[in-house]
Design a protein around this motif. Structure first.
Motif: not given
Length: 118
Positions: A2-8, A56-58
């Motif tokens: 999830d963090y990777v998807n939000a980041f990119w 998400g937040a991304g």
């Protein structure tokens, strides 16, 4: 993941906006208004919510997400309050985020010494 998807996803959005700022003569204020309007339109078409579900937040933190939040608030308020929901929905949906930005901005100005540009 999830963090990777939000980041990119957030990075791609920011990079595209940076390219827009660099390659056009549009003022930042106009670009910000375009982003909010684009988020509302993408939300109305039904494209932006799946992106938020994926990233998400991304996807919800940039100004596109703010426009989508305004649209969702107006849509819900129209369903419950009718015509007056057009005027109330955006304020209701975004009140917490705007209030938090004001409070934290004020607290930051108390902690740090702001300098005026001349």
């Amino acid at each position: 993941m999830d963090y990777v998807n939000a980041f990119w996803v957030g990075g791609v959005i920011c990079a595209l906006i940076q390219i827009l700022m660099e390659k056009t003569k549009l003022m930042p204020g106009r670009i910000m208004v375009m982003l909010v309007c684009a988020g509302a339109v993408l939300g109305a078409v039904g494209v932006y919510q799946p992106l938020i579900d994926f990233a998400g937040a991304g996807a919800s933190v940039p100004l596109l997400g703010f426009g989508n939040t305004l649209f969702k608030g107006v849509k819900e308020a129209i369903e419950t309050d009718g015509f007056l929901g057009i005027f109330m929905g955006g304020f209701t949906a975004s009140a917490v985020g705007i209030c938090a930005a004001l409070v934290f901005g004020y607290l930051a100005s108390l902690i740090f010494e702001p300098k005026m540009r001349k």
